[in-house]
Design a protein around this motif. Sequence first.
Motif, PDB file in Angstrom:
ATOM      1  N   ASP A   1     -49.022 -42.865 -55.328  1.00 53.62           N
ATOM      2  CA  ASP A   1     -48.540 -42.103 -57.100  1.00 53.62           C
ATOM      3  C   ASP A   1     -47.068 -41.845 -57.087  1.00 53.62           C
ATOM      4  O   ASP A   1     -46.658 -42.476 -57.690  1.00 53.62           O
ATOM      5  CB  ASP A   1     -48.392 -40.372 -56.816  1.00 53.62           C
ATOM      6  CG  ASP A   1     -49.779 -39.663 -57.150  1.00 53.62           C
ATOM      7  OD1 ASP A   1     -51.133 -40.905 -57.122  1.00 53.62           O
ATOM      8  OD2 ASP A   1     -50.396 -39.360 -56.735  1.00 53.62           O
ATOM      9  N   ASP A   2     -46.349 -41.932 -55.793  1.00 48.75           N
ATOM     10  CA  ASP A   2     -44.865 -42.516 -56.030  1.00 48.75           C
ATOM     11  C   ASP A   2     -44.939 -44.110 -56.187  1.00 48.75           C
ATOM     12  O   ASP A   2     -43.492 -44.449 -56.713  1.00 48.75           O
ATOM     13  CB  ASP A   2     -43.669 -41.785 -55.081  1.00 48.75           C
ATOM     14  CG  ASP A   2     -43.631 -40.287 -54.482  1.00 48.75           C
ATOM     15  OD1 ASP A   2     -43.667 -39.639 -55.728  1.00 48.75           O
ATOM     16  OD2 ASP A   2     -43.756 -39.624 -53.461  1.00 48.75           O
TER      17      ASP A   2
ATOM     18  N   LYS B   1     -45.543 -44.895 -59.916  1.00 47.43           N
ATOM     19  CA  LYS B   1     -43.895 -44.323 -60.402  1.00 47.43           C
ATOM     20  C   LYS B   1     -43.386 -45.571 -60.154  1.00 47.43           C
ATOM     21  O   LYS B   1     -42.390 -46.006 -61.526  1.00 47.43           O
ATOM     22  CB  LYS B   1     -44.187 -42.856 -60.237  1.00 47.43           C
ATOM     23  CG  LYS B   1     -44.543 -41.861 -60.517  1.00 47.43           C
ATOM     24  CD  LYS B   1     -43.787 -40.745 -59.799  1.00 47.43           C
ATOM     25  CE  LYS B   1     -45.045 -39.664 -60.031  1.00 47.43           C
ATOM     26  NZ  LYS B   1     -44.335 -37.990 -59.754  1.00 47.43           N
TER      27      LYS B   1
ATOM     28  N   LYS C   1     -51.237 -47.750 -61.688  1.00 48.05           N
ATOM     29  CA  LYS C   1     -52.578 -47.829 -60.064  1.00 48.05           C
ATOM     30  C   LYS C   1     -53.550 -48.596 -59.762  1.00 48.05           C
ATOM     31  O   LYS C   1     -53.294 -48.723 -58.694  1.00 48.05           O
ATOM     32  CB  LYS C   1     -53.457 -46.645 -61.139  1.00 48.05           C
ATOM     33  CG  LYS C   1     -54.591 -45.518 -59.986  1.00 48.05           C
ATOM     34  CD  LYS C   1     -54.820 -44.604 -60.699  1.00 48.05           C
ATOM     35  CE  LYS C   1     -56.254 -44.273 -60.127  1.00 48.05           C
ATOM     36  NZ  LYS C   1     -56.899 -42.354 -60.617  1.00 48.05           N
TER      37      LYS C   1
END
Length: 327
Positions: free
Chosen positions: A258-259, A262, A276
């Motif tokens: 997830d990081d 981002k 993603k």
Amino acid sequence: MTRTTTRRALGAALSLTALLATTACGGNSEAASDGSGSQTLTIGDQAKNLQTLFDASGALKGTSYKVKWAEFEGAAPLFQAVQAGAADTSYAADLPTLQALSGRVPVKAVGALRNDGTHTGIVVRGNSSVKSVKDLKGKKVVVSSAKGSIAEYLLAHVLEQAGLKYSDVKVQYLLPTDAQAAFTSGKIEAWATFGVYKAVAEQQGGRLLVNGADGRVSGYGFIGASEKALADKNKKAAIADYLRRLDKALAWSRKHPDDYAKAIQRNNGASPAIAKTLVSQANGELLPVNSRVVDSVQKVGDTMHGIGVLTPNPTVADHVDSSLVKE
């Protein structure tokens, strides 16, 4: 989606795909490490792929050498920089590396990267009569992005597996953004492509005919180092340290998807969905360039040589330095 909108939406995505266009240009950007030594390592990168990974993971902090990024949008100009002495390392998929070796670029494969191959695929229109690879016989197949791309290798390999000749299809080369617009408008029936373009084509009604999983593509890419840099004892030590840090950065990306997504959104302007997708297709770890890797990539070279795309066909084993990444 209009042609202009398609170009805008996918332009950022192109900048992050690991399998790469071969016609764009680039330039140098200064270091993102806090090394204070007199030694400078110029790291070759494509479209901030590695730089985004290192910035997000912090794995280049505290080096004893300075880092300079040689940033390019494609493999061909990156290898030109290596040949000219403007970059110490390279970063490219298997076939662009083979092309560089065929062109006598003085580079050695020092580390291998691998993904599962699902980022590459042949997509057909949802209403196409093509239900299997054999049905491509006599059809026009658009290949992105240029002659000798990983998408072309997938096409050549699956045609061979289906008992067809490469000449049994009519190949047309189009850059991904042009092909995406044509596919969306219904002007293309079959498209061999990769990365986010493949994902978007499926989202817009395309049907996946076959992807690169299960050995249809090797899945391997390489970190290379110029022969000149490897001949310099201090620079070779810096390259070895960089490879260790890359392995740590990749480990970080596996634990913090997830990081990482981002960071891709922040640094490259990608949408959350695209980021993603790119994270899911990313390389997982740094591997030694062992006989298994060499044999797999040599098969790619042999196939492309057989259809007249790679001449001369380099012997991969002659262009490896396995001393920096161990089993």
